[in-house]
Design an enzyme around this catalytic site. Structure first.
Site, PDB file in Angstrom:
ATOM      1  N   TYR A  62      49.864  42.274  36.596  1.00  0.00           N
ATOM      2  CA  TYR A  62      50.892  41.518  37.095  1.00  0.00           C
ATOM      3  C   TYR A  62      51.660  42.349  38.018  1.00  0.00           C
ATOM      4  O   TYR A  62      52.895  42.133  38.440  1.00  0.00           O
ATOM      5  CB  TYR A  62      52.088  41.384  35.952  1.00  0.00           C
ATOM      6  CG  TYR A  62      52.011  40.150  35.059  1.00  0.00           C
ATOM      7  CD1 TYR A  62      52.315  39.042  35.640  1.00  0.00           C
ATOM      8  CD2 TYR A  62      51.276  40.268  33.958  1.00  0.00           C
ATOM      9  CE1 TYR A  62      52.093  37.799  34.638  1.00  0.00           C
ATOM     10  CE2 TYR A  62      51.282  39.321  32.881  1.00  0.00           C
ATOM     11  CZ  TYR A  62      51.443  37.896  33.558  1.00  0.00           C
ATOM     12  OH  TYR A  62      51.147  36.732  32.829  1.00  0.00           O
ATOM     13  N   SER A  63      50.852  42.913  39.002  1.00  0.00           N
ATOM     14  CA  SER A  63      51.140  43.791  40.072  1.00  0.00           C
ATOM     15  C   SER A  63      51.595  42.932  41.209  1.00  0.00           C
ATOM     16  O   SER A  63      50.801  41.966  41.803  1.00  0.00           O
ATOM     17  CB  SER A  63      49.963  44.516  40.384  1.00  0.00           C
ATOM     18  OG  SER A  63      50.402  45.177  41.823  1.00  0.00           O
ATOM     19  N   ASN A  64      52.668  43.080  41.845  1.00  0.00           N
ATOM     20  CA  ASN A  64      53.072  42.414  43.151  1.00  0.00           C
ATOM     21  C   ASN A  64      52.306  42.928  44.218  1.00  0.00           C
ATOM     22  O   ASN A  64      52.027  42.144  45.137  1.00  0.00           O
ATOM     23  CB  ASN A  64      54.570  42.435  43.389  1.00  0.00           C
ATOM     24  CG  ASN A  64      55.455  41.527  42.504  1.00  0.00           C
ATOM     25  OD1 ASN A  64      55.389  40.330  42.694  1.00  0.00           O
ATOM     26  ND2 ASN A  64      56.336  42.036  41.444  1.00  0.00           N
ATOM     27  N   LEU A  66      49.235  43.616  44.346  1.00  0.00           N
ATOM     28  CA  LEU A  66      47.878  43.092  44.408  1.00  0.00           C
ATOM     29  C   LEU A  66      48.130  41.790  44.987  1.00  0.00           C
ATOM     30  O   LEU A  66      47.173  41.461  46.093  1.00  0.00           O
ATOM     31  CB  LEU A  66      47.256  42.923  43.114  1.00  0.00           C
ATOM     32  CG  LEU A  66      46.829  44.130  42.413  1.00  0.00           C
ATOM     33  CD1 LEU A  66      45.990  43.837  41.191  1.00  0.00           C
ATOM     34  CD2 LEU A  66      46.130  45.046  43.102  1.00  0.00           C
TER      35      LEU A  66
END
Length: 289
Positions: A62-64, A66
């Site tokens: 859930y990385s912003n 990425l």
């Protein structure tokens, strides 16, 4: 590469404060959001100057970061690959990454810890590849984040920011020092044991007495929440019209109100909160609401 920016300072009406302002970095871009835009700005310039064409980075499912890297790569003509921590999953964030053309390589958590080794194994012989650390942590990212301070047209008694890796905080600290301001910088780590943030900041700029760490607002740790924090998000968003997320910005705003209640800051002080964006993180928390 990144030519336009829209990040106004907005005064908000929120009792008991009379001078509470928000730097709306969340409005810069829906996908290269907030501090992610600032971190990637000079990283991509360096990659391009080095004749690199393939961005390789790291993050959770859930990385912003990425999402931001995938969007920035697509807009700037780069290929992109991400090592994703943990078992293979499908979610809204990774869907956006894939639509922007980012290749996703899922790796177990133990192997993920050694990012340099991962990069070397897959891309060590690829002269077109360019390593971007998790969250964009780098001197280039610090330089981009320091520009938040130079954009300000007013001075403040206090500036607040949430911290994960400490890169944005380092940039703000550097900017405050370079501008010779007397502003207190309040850094709110969102992980347990957040005192390490000071060490991360010291990698890029000298620690001075304007820096204050508040390590008790993690609400259980990274991406952890409590009913109290969720209730605060609903109330704050309803009353101000500004959306905040449970991972970063909610913890920062909560700390401002709590520190005022403890008389550590005053309701009449000029306070600036840095809204670092990352609102897509709400997608990973939807069942909690």
């Amino acid at each position: 590469m990144f030519e336009e920016i829209y990040s106004p300072v907005q005064k908000i009406d929120a009792a008991p404060f009379s001078n509470l302002f928000v730097k709306r970095d969340d409005l810069i871009d829906p996908y290269i959001s907030g501090n992610k835009w600032r971190k990637l700005k000079y990283i991509l310039q360096k990659a391009k100057a080095s004749s690199k064409t393939h961005l390789v980075t790291f993050g959770g499912a859930y990385s912003n970061h990425l999402v931001a890297t995938a969007a920035a790569a697509a807009r700037s003509g780069f290929k992109a690959t991400a090592f994703v921590r943990g078992e293979e999953v499908k979610n809204e964030m990774l869907l956006i990454c894939s639509l922007y053309g980012m290749e996703l390589i899922f790796v177990d958590r133990e192997r993920y810890k050694n990012k340099a080794e991962l990069y070397a194994d897959y891309f060590g012989s690829n002269s077109a590849a360019y390593f971007i650390n998790e969250g964009g942590a780098s001197a280039e990212a610090v330089m981009g984040c320091s520009e938040i301070i130079t954009e300000l047209t007013a001075t403040y008694d206090h500036i607040f920011v949430a911290a994960g890796t400490g890169t944005t905080a380092a940039g703000l600290s550097k900017g405050i020092e370079e501008q010779g301001l007397k502003t207190k910088l309040h850094v709110v780590p969102v992980l347990k044991g957040g005192s390490f943030i000071a060490d991360e900041i010291s990698l890029y700029t000298e620690i001075s007495n304007h820096l204050i760490l508040h390590t008790d607002y993690h609400f259980g740790g990274y991406a952890k929440t409590t009913p109290e924090l969720l209730a605060f998000i609903k109330r704050f968003t309803r009353e101000t019209g500004i959306l905040i997320d449970p991972v970063y910005t909610a913890k920062m705003f909560y700390s401002i109100f709590d520190l005022c209640a403890q008389n550590q800051i005053h309701s009449t002080d000029r306070i600036l909160a840095i809204h670092t964006g990352g609102l897509l993180g709400l997608l990973g928390m939807k069942e909690k609401f």
